[in-house]
Design a protein around this motif. Structure first.
Motif, PDB file in Angstrom:
ATOM      1  N   SER A  57      85.109  45.905  19.330  1.00 40.08           N
ATOM      2  CA  SER A  57      84.033  46.601  18.624  1.00 40.08           C
ATOM      3  C   SER A  57      83.042  45.584  18.060  1.00 40.08           C
ATOM      4  CB  SER A  57      84.600  47.455  17.482  1.00 40.08           C
ATOM      5  OG  SER A  57      85.179  46.625  16.480  1.00 40.08           O
ATOM      6  N   GLY A  58      81.911  46.109  17.595  1.00 37.09           N
ATOM      7  CA  GLY A  58      80.885  45.238  17.020  1.00 37.09           C
ATOM      8  C   GLY A  58      79.933  44.696  18.060  1.00 37.09           C
ATOM      9  N   ILE A  59      79.788  45.415  19.190  1.00 34.30           N
ATOM     10  CA  ILE A  59      78.877  44.980  20.254  1.00 34.30           C
ATOM     11  C   ILE A  59      77.448  45.352  19.841  1.00 34.30           C
ATOM     12  CG2 ILE A  59      78.311  45.110  22.700  1.00 34.30           C
ATOM     13  CD1 ILE A  59      81.013  43.948  22.279  1.00 34.30           C
ATOM     14  N   ARG A  60      76.709  44.380  19.341  1.00 31.81           N
ATOM     15  CA  ARG A  60      75.319  44.628  18.954  1.00 31.81           C
ATOM     16  C   ARG A  60      74.428  44.629  20.199  1.00 31.81           C
ATOM     17  NH1 ARG A  60      76.858  40.551  15.479  1.00 31.81           N
ATOM     18  NH2 ARG A  60      75.412  39.083  16.483  1.00 31.81           N
ATOM     19  N   PRO A  61      73.228  45.248  20.108  1.00 32.98           N
ATOM     20  CA  PRO A  61      72.342  45.318  21.285  1.00 32.98           C
ATOM     21  C   PRO A  61      72.031  43.954  21.899  1.00 32.98           C
ATOM     22  CG  PRO A  61      71.556  46.781  19.568  1.00 32.98           C
ATOM     23  CD  PRO A  61      72.691  46.001  18.980  1.00 32.98           C
ATOM     24  N   GLU A  62      71.766  42.939  21.044  1.00 32.44           N
ATOM     25  CA  GLU A  62      71.422  41.624  21.590  1.00 32.44           C
ATOM     26  C   GLU A  62      72.612  40.976  22.292  1.00 32.44           C
ATOM     27  OE1 GLU A  62      72.081  41.185  17.062  1.00 32.44           O
ATOM     28  OE2 GLU A  62      71.201  42.596  18.492  1.00 32.44           O
ATOM     29  N   ILE A  63      73.822  41.259  21.765  1.00 32.65           N
ATOM     30  CA  ILE A  63      75.028  40.731  22.418  1.00 32.65           C
ATOM     31  C   ILE A  63      75.249  41.427  23.755  1.00 32.65           C
ATOM     32  CG2 ILE A  63      77.541  40.615  22.266  1.00 32.65           C
ATOM     33  CD1 ILE A  63      77.319  40.007  19.356  1.00 32.65           C
TER      34      ILE A  63
END
Length: 289
Positions: A236-242
């Protein structure tokens, strides 16, 4: 060093110690917060005794000689202790340098012949400079040990495995993942899976500043190890930039369950385990009497 000078220094041992202590106690940089005057005197007395008693004319410059073993051992112990206590390299070097000043001061007082004074002072300078190098090298080793121990402790603290529900573990990762830290993450997570019998583990990478191919490989290894233990792993914690970076690098995470937030990952885990969390509408009231 001449036999007469050796006898002079041995005879003036107490005077050397007192002169050295006076120099140290008058220093504006004295760290009374790190070492007491009693401990400082004890260290100084032990070192002066070992140094003066082991000075000789044959192996004066050979610090690898047997006569220097006790001096090196005492000086090394002091350097290690000071590194652990928080002394700076400058402060530790000043400790040895002030001893050289005390020795030279005693020689200047007791030797009247300028030529002899120059020769003996030069020898003392060389000896103490070599001892300063030994002190610095030992201090650096001690400081490295402290740094490595603190790094391990920080790594342990920064990778906590949290039991958020029966059968569900969460591991929030903060900072960059490297090989050594990945090993700690896997060990902590697998150990907790064994101890709790959990079937789902959530790796939250919202605190990871960037994901490159190396970080992705570490994550995949952790997921694989978790599956070998019979537990499902969710990232979890997949940000858009990542997400954009992962796609740009061509990293295949299709076989791994990923969620944008820790909350959505926890919600998915509840569904897998067929758990339902309901908000109670009843509110307990306390009557004030």
């Amino acid at each position: 060093m001449s036999f007469n000078t050796l006898k002079l220094l041995q005879k003036q041992k107490k005077n050397i110690l007192e002169t050295w202590m006076k120099n140290q106690l008058s220093d504006d940089g004295l760290r009374e917060d790190l070492i007491s005057n009693e401990d400082l005197r004890g260290q100084s007395e032990e070192l002066v005794s070992a140094l003066v008693d082991n000075l000789s004319g044959n192996d004066l410059m050979d610090l690898d000689g047997d006569n220097w073993n006790s001096v090196i051992e005492i000086l090394g112990g002091i350097a290690i202790t000071r590194a652990r206590q928080g002394f700076s390299p400058r402060e530790t070097g000043r400790f040895v340098h002030s001893l050289k000043e005390a020795l030279l001061e005693v020689l200047q007082t007791e030797i009247n012949d300028p030529k002899q004074l120059f020769e003996e002072s030069t020898k003392i300078n060389r000896v103490m400079d070599n001892l300063s190098i030994v002190t610095f090298e030992t201090f650096i080793k001690g400081r490295e040990e402290v740094i490595l121990r603190q790094t391990d402790e920080i790594a342990e603290i920064s990778t906590p495995v949290i039991r958020v529900w029966d059968g569900i573990l969460a591991l929030p990762i903060i900072g960059t993942l490297d090989s050594s830290r990945t090993q700690i993450v896997m060990e902590n997570l697998l150990q907790e899976i064994v101890e709790t019998g959990s079937s789902i583990a959530i790796l939250d990478i919202s605190g990871v500043p960037a994901v490159d191919s190396l970080v992705a490989q570490h994550l995949i290894k952790t997921v694989s190890a978790t599956r070998l233990m019979g537990a499902e792993c969710i990232i979890s914690g997949i940000r858009p930039e990542i997400a954009q970076t992962v796609v740009h690098l061509g990293i295949d995470l299709s076989n791994i369950i990923t969620k944008a937030t820790l909350a959505s990952a926890l919600s998915y885990a509840f569904k897998v385990l067929r758990l339902e969390v309901r908000k109670s509408s009843s509110i307990s009231k306390t009557n004030n009497i």
